[in-house]
Design an enzyme around this catalytic site. Sequence first.
Site, PDB file in Angstrom:
ATOM      1  N   HIS A 326       0.815  -1.218   0.000  1.00 15.89           N
ATOM      2  CA  HIS A 326       0.000   0.000   0.000  1.00 15.89           C
ATOM      3  C   HIS A 326       0.843   1.261   0.000  1.00 15.89           C
ATOM      4  O   HIS A 326       2.062   1.238   0.205  1.00 15.89           O
ATOM      5  CB  HIS A 326      -0.953  -0.008   1.198  1.00 15.89           C
ATOM      6  CG  HIS A 326      -0.264  -0.011   2.542  1.00 15.89           C
ATOM      7  ND1 HIS A 326      -0.040   1.123   3.269  1.00 15.89           N
ATOM      8  CD2 HIS A 326       0.224  -1.032   3.291  1.00 15.89           C
ATOM      9  CE1 HIS A 326       0.542   0.815   4.413  1.00 15.89           C
ATOM     10  NE2 HIS A 326       0.722  -0.489   4.443  1.00 15.89           N
ATOM     11  N   CYS A 345       2.686  -5.618   6.805  1.00 15.10           N
ATOM     12  CA  CYS A 345       2.405  -5.224   5.425  1.00 15.10           C
ATOM     13  C   CYS A 345       3.572  -4.413   4.869  1.00 15.10           C
ATOM     14  O   CYS A 345       4.487  -4.043   5.599  1.00 15.10           O
ATOM     15  CB  CYS A 345       1.112  -4.419   5.355  1.00 15.10           C
ATOM     16  SG  CYS A 345      -0.364  -5.417   5.718  1.00 15.10           S
TER      17      CYS A 345
END
Length: 442
Positions: A326, A345
């Site tokens: 992201h 992440c």
Amino acid sequence: MSKKTGMVAVSRRALLRGVAAAGATVLAGQAMAQTAIDELINAPRRGNWDDQFDAKASRTVAGVVSNNPMLSPNNFINMQQAITDYQTIVANGGWPQVNPSIKLRLGAVDPSVQVLRQRLMISGDLPRSAGLSNSFDSYVDGAVKRFQSRHGLPEDGVLGEFSLKALNISADVRLNQLNVNFQRLQDTLAKPLEARYIVVNIPAAYVEAVENDQVALRNSAIVGRISRPSPLVSSKVSDIILNPYWTAPRSIVEKDIVPLMQKDPTYLARNSIRLIDGNGNEVAPESVDWFAPKAPNLMFRQDPGKINAMSSTKINFPSPDAVYMHDTPTQGLFNKLMRFESSGCVRVQNVRDLIVWVLKNTPGWNRQQIERVIASRVNTPIQVSDEIGVHWVYITAWSAKDRVVQFRDDIYEKDGDQQLALQTNIGQEQISGSVEDDILPQ
């Protein structure tokens, strides 16, 4: 561990304490280093090292960067060559330890520079024709920069604490590191790679977009901290979400959000995080007992926008660990040298370049359309048309180019030698008002 290896064991605790601050000034440091070089070039007197000065040698980190992907079957021969070279180095006694009494940089004259020259010659960073004088000339400057580039360090040509620690890892330890990572490379490449794929090399903290065995993009990344490591992944991109909602995992709610709400009841409202019950109804934060024994059984969902934990973009792919890639609203984190700060992440610098590459074969999604949708702040999922692999790997030593060997710190302590591992996660577990942005928004 051998007696010899034990004698040169390196503590990385001190290294990590200062490295984050150093990383934030990498670009400025490089500019200052070049200014110093220019001043020396133009100086009327350059001391007794004048006959060993070459501006081109000092300005160039020759042959380190390559468009060959780190994860490629073609690198087996390069890794085998590297292992053979390091076996020869070890058989010949390794390299000397460099223990200077002064800060070694361009223009310095000290007996330890001769030892530094020997060290850099043995590892192939300095041509043997450069000689063994006590002068830190432009040839040594270029060799130090090349060494720094191969080890993921700021290429400033200054032999400071961080470069010295890496320099004094013994040759036999580096050989073992190569052998361990060669096996990892073999295991990772047991299945064929896709024609287009994304690689996250976790210890190097960067992302490569690869097409037809050539690197199309290489971006810096923020990966998992020691206590919340990024997992290994082998998957395929399923969709891109522009202006994503962010839903907090249960573990984050319990470990991070509830304690923050206990300290600051306005935290959710300030960060556009809504509470949603099982029927899809919004629940007012003030109606929740934040000091109850258990966290509320509610969805914590953040609206799209600039402060969203994923900012403009989320890249989805199937994963047992529910991880993803992201964007981030805190771009300054990419300036750090040690980019191990996420909750597992991966945040990608210049992620819009990456999604343009991902979507180039998906009809209707050129860069202009992507930017228009992002500007609208409307949550928009996009199914990806073609097959794009996603591979998160843990490779701390590799060679993507003949006789150019790259090394990185063993951040998760997987290589079997403590001196290659960072010993602590100083500062990364301390939460004061906010958490890293794939955990909570800033």
